[in-house]
Design a protein around this motif. Structure first.
Motif, PDB file in Angstrom:
ATOM      1  N   ASN A 144       1.775  -0.747  -6.347  1.00 37.84           N
ATOM      2  CA  ASN A 144       1.799   0.431  -5.498  1.00 37.84           C
ATOM      3  C   ASN A 144       0.744   0.334  -4.391  1.00 37.84           C
ATOM      4  O   ASN A 144       1.014   0.599  -3.210  1.00 37.84           O
ATOM      5  CB  ASN A 144       1.560   1.687  -6.339  1.00 37.84           C
ATOM      6  CG  ASN A 144       1.637   2.954  -5.503  1.00 37.84           C
ATOM      7  OD1 ASN A 144       2.646   3.244  -4.861  1.00 37.84           O
ATOM      8  ND2 ASN A 144       0.554   3.721  -5.512  1.00 37.84           N
ATOM      9  N   LYS A 145      -0.457  -0.081  -4.765  1.00 41.72           N
ATOM     10  CA  LYS A 145      -1.538  -0.214  -3.787  1.00 41.72           C
ATOM     11  C   LYS A 145      -1.244  -1.347  -2.797  1.00 41.72           C
ATOM     12  O   LYS A 145      -1.534  -1.222  -1.602  1.00 41.72           O
ATOM     13  CB  LYS A 145      -2.870  -0.476  -4.507  1.00 41.72           C
ATOM     14  CG  LYS A 145      -3.337   0.675  -5.411  1.00 41.72           C
ATOM     15  CD  LYS A 145      -3.915   1.801  -4.590  1.00 41.72           C
ATOM     16  CE  LYS A 145      -4.321   2.995  -5.468  1.00 41.72           C
ATOM     17  NZ  LYS A 145      -5.402   2.672  -6.396  1.00 41.72           N
ATOM     18  N   ILE A 146      -0.682  -2.429  -3.308  1.00 41.14           N
ATOM     19  CA  ILE A 146      -0.324  -3.549  -2.425  1.00 41.14           C
ATOM     20  C   ILE A 146       0.680  -3.084  -1.378  1.00 41.14           C
ATOM     21  O   ILE A 146       0.561  -3.394  -0.189  1.00 41.14           O
ATOM     22  CB  ILE A 146       0.239  -4.734  -3.231  1.00 41.14           C
ATOM     23  CG1 ILE A 146      -0.864  -5.356  -4.103  1.00 41.14           C
ATOM     24  CG2 ILE A 146       0.855  -5.784  -2.305  1.00 41.14           C
ATOM     25  CD1 ILE A 146      -0.363  -6.397  -5.078  1.00 41.14           C
ATOM     26  N   TYR A 147       1.670  -2.302  -1.820  1.00 41.47           N
ATOM     27  CA  TYR A 147       2.679  -1.785  -0.895  1.00 41.47           C
ATOM     28  C   TYR A 147       2.032  -0.915   0.183  1.00 41.47           C
ATOM     29  O   TYR A 147       2.295  -1.097   1.382  1.00 41.47           O
ATOM     30  CB  TYR A 147       3.736  -0.978  -1.657  1.00 41.47           C
ATOM     31  CG  TYR A 147       4.599  -0.128  -0.755  1.00 41.47           C
ATOM     32  CD1 TYR A 147       5.603  -0.703   0.031  1.00 41.47           C
ATOM     33  CD2 TYR A 147       4.391   1.248  -0.664  1.00 41.47           C
ATOM     34  CE1 TYR A 147       6.373   0.073   0.879  1.00 41.47           C
ATOM     35  CE2 TYR A 147       5.164   2.033   0.178  1.00 41.47           C
ATOM     36  CZ  TYR A 147       6.143   1.439   0.952  1.00 41.47           C
ATOM     37  OH  TYR A 147       6.908   2.209   1.793  1.00 41.47           O
ATOM     38  N   HIS A 148       1.190   0.031  -0.224  1.00 42.83           N
ATOM     39  CA  HIS A 148       0.621   0.981   0.737  1.00 42.83           C
ATOM     40  C   HIS A 148      -0.345   0.306   1.714  1.00 42.83           C
ATOM     41  O   HIS A 148      -0.345   0.621   2.911  1.00 42.83           O
ATOM     42  CB  HIS A 148      -0.071   2.124  -0.002  1.00 42.83           C
ATOM     43  CG  HIS A 148       0.884   3.138  -0.554  1.00 42.83           C
ATOM     44  ND1 HIS A 148       1.641   3.952   0.265  1.00 42.83           N
ATOM     45  CD2 HIS A 148       1.213   3.464  -1.836  1.00 42.83           C
ATOM     46  CE1 HIS A 148       2.400   4.738  -0.493  1.00 42.83           C
ATOM     47  NE2 HIS A 148       2.162   4.462  -1.760  1.00 42.83           N
ATOM     48  N   ILE A 149      -1.152  -0.637   1.233  1.00 40.90           N
ATOM     49  CA  ILE A 149      -2.081  -1.296   2.152  1.00 40.90           C
ATOM     50  C   ILE A 149      -1.313  -2.217   3.104  1.00 40.90           C
ATOM     51  O   ILE A 149      -1.695  -2.380   4.276  1.00 40.90           O
ATOM     52  CB  ILE A 149      -3.185  -2.079   1.393  1.00 40.90           C
ATOM     53  CG1 ILE A 149      -4.405  -2.308   2.299  1.00 40.90           C
ATOM     54  CG2 ILE A 149      -2.680  -3.398   0.853  1.00 40.90           C
ATOM     55  CD1 ILE A 149      -5.126  -1.075   2.725  1.00 40.90           C
ATOM     56  N   SER A 150      -0.211  -2.786   2.621  1.00 41.55           N
ATOM     57  CA  SER A 150       0.633  -3.629   3.474  1.00 41.55           C
ATOM     58  C   SER A 150       1.271  -2.801   4.586  1.00 41.55           C
ATOM     59  O   SER A 150       1.283  -3.196   5.757  1.00 41.55           O
ATOM     60  CB  SER A 150       1.708  -4.299   2.621  1.00 41.55           C
ATOM     61  OG  SER A 150       2.626  -5.000   3.417  1.00 41.55           O
ATOM     62  N   GLU A 151       1.808  -1.628   4.228  1.00 35.65           N
ATOM     63  CA  GLU A 151       2.433  -0.750   5.215  1.00 35.65           C
ATOM     64  C   GLU A 151       1.403  -0.210   6.206  1.00 35.65           C
ATOM     65  O   GLU A 151       1.686  -0.068   7.404  1.00 35.65           O
ATOM     66  CB  GLU A 151       3.156   0.404   4.514  1.00 35.65           C
ATOM     67  CG  GLU A 151       4.430  -0.001   3.817  1.00 35.65           C
ATOM     68  CD  GLU A 151       5.478  -0.506   4.792  1.00 35.65           C
ATOM     69  OE1 GLU A 151       5.841   0.231   5.731  1.00 35.65           O
ATOM     70  OE2 GLU A 151       5.932  -1.654   4.624  1.00 35.65           O
ATOM     71  N   ALA A 152       0.211   0.103   5.697  1.00 32.47           N
ATOM     72  CA  ALA A 152      -0.863   0.545   6.595  1.00 32.47           C
ATOM     73  C   ALA A 152      -1.174  -0.563   7.594  1.00 32.47           C
ATOM     74  O   ALA A 152      -1.295  -0.319   8.803  1.00 32.47           O
ATOM     75  CB  ALA A 152      -2.108   0.918   5.798  1.00 32.47           C
ATOM     76  N   GLY A 153      -1.287  -1.797   7.101  1.00 28.39           N
ATOM     77  CA  GLY A 153      -1.577  -2.930   7.972  1.00 28.39           C
ATOM     78  C   GLY A 153      -0.500  -3.154   9.014  1.00 28.39           C
ATOM     79  O   GLY A 153      -0.793  -3.423  10.186  1.00 28.39           O
ATOM     80  N   LYS A 154       0.760  -3.030   8.607  1.00 28.25           N
ATOM     81  CA  LYS A 154       1.864  -3.210   9.553  1.00 28.25           C
ATOM     82  C   LYS A 154       1.752  -2.216  10.703  1.00 28.25           C
ATOM     83  O   LYS A 154       1.881  -2.582  11.881  1.00 28.25           O
ATOM     84  CB  LYS A 154       3.207  -3.027   8.839  1.00 28.25           C
ATOM     85  CG  LYS A 154       4.399  -3.118   9.770  1.00 28.25           C
ATOM     86  CD  LYS A 154       5.705  -3.074   8.996  1.00 28.25           C
ATOM     87  CE  LYS A 154       6.024  -1.679   8.514  1.00 28.25           C
ATOM     88  NZ  LYS A 154       7.334  -1.608   7.839  1.00 28.25           N
ATOM     89  N   ASN A 155       1.471  -0.965  10.385  1.00 26.55           N
ATOM     90  CA  ASN A 155       1.395   0.065  11.419  1.00 26.55           C
ATOM     91  C   ASN A 155       0.129  -0.053  12.261  1.00 26.55           C
ATOM     92  O   ASN A 155       0.152   0.235  13.466  1.00 26.55           O
ATOM     93  CB  ASN A 155       1.505   1.449  10.786  1.00 26.55           C
ATOM     94  CG  ASN A 155       2.927   1.793  10.407  1.00 26.55           C
ATOM     95  OD1 ASN A 155       3.746   2.091  11.258  1.00 26.55           O
ATOM     96  ND2 ASN A 155       3.237   1.723   9.117  1.00 26.55           N
ATOM     97  N   ILE A 156      -0.973  -0.484  11.655  1.00 26.02           N
ATOM     98  CA  ILE A 156      -2.195  -0.721  12.443  1.00 26.02           C
ATOM     99  C   ILE A 156      -1.939  -1.807  13.482  1.00 26.02           C
ATOM    100  O   ILE A 156      -2.239  -1.654  14.667  1.00 26.02           O
ATOM    101  CB  ILE A 156      -3.372  -1.141  11.544  1.00 26.02           C
ATOM    102  CG1 ILE A 156      -3.808   0.016  10.640  1.00 26.02           C
ATOM    103  CG2 ILE A 156      -4.563  -1.597  12.391  1.00 26.02           C
ATOM    104  CD1 ILE A 156      -4.799  -0.394   9.561  1.00 26.02           C
TER     105      ILE A 156
END
Length: 199
Positions: free
Chosen positions: A64-76
């Motif tokens: 779950n954390k991997i998914y959210h940090i990945s999505e945050a990174g994509k949008n950053i």
């Protein structure tokens, strides 16, 4: 690291390399007015998603954390690419002179009309135009609200990144990433835009 994590990291790294090559291909072969291609290009050059995902795996984060940090990174990463494209109007107009279909240039083509659009067509992709011609066209783009439109695009990416960070507890690392997300708003090129065009 467990062997399965090493394999995951290798897969992410391979995907990152494929994405970069796709970005090169789009730049060389598919430079045309299309938001679809623009989004593909800025996604392809976006290393944030991959690096943050690898970092999460190395920190033994759950899926779950991997998914959210990945999505945050994509949008950053996408917000940074968009912000950089806007800043061309406050720097040297290289994207206009080189005929690069960045977000501001696409919006200019769609929104400018009559003589203003004709002037844009003359300078777009023309390396022999004068600074005065480029500045005149950029002023028209600013007056038309192109900068604000572009900012709304990358603000939405920043908002999505912040939403994904809500999955994490408060920490110095989280605050650092939150600050990083807000960094494009404070770039000196916006001050230059304001000084140059009254933005």
């Amino acid at each position: 690291l467990k062997s399965k994590d090493i394999i995951k990291i290798q897969q992410i790294w391979n995907k990152f390399k494929r994405d970069i090559y796709e970005g090169f291909y789009i730049d060389l072969n598919e430079n045309k007015q299309s938001l679809e291609f623009y989004n593909r290009r800025i996604y392809a050059y976006n290393y944030w998603e991959h690096y943050m995902k690898i970092s999460a795996i190395m920190a033994n984060a759950d899926e779950n954390k991997i998914y959210h940090i990945s999505e945050a990174g994509k949008n950053i990463g996408m917000s940074y690419m968009m912000a950089n494209d806007i800043m061309d109007l406050g720097k040297d107009y290289e994207d206009i002179k080189n005929g690069r279909w960045t977000l501001p240039n696409q919006l200019a083509f769609e929104n400018l009309q009559g003589n203003d659009l004709e002037q844009f067509r003359i300078v777009f992709g023309n390396k022999n135009v004068t600074l005065e011609q480029l500045s005149s066209v950029a002023q028209k783009m600013v007056n038309m609200g192109i900068v604000e439109q572009c900012q709304r695009y990358f603000f939405s990416c920043c908002e999505r990144a912040l939403e994904h960070l809500e999955a994490f507890e408060e920490s110095p690392q989280k605050r650092m990433i939150q600050y990083t997300i807000c960094a494009p708003f404070k770039n000196k090129c916006y001050r230059e835009l304001s000084n140059r065009f009254g933005y």
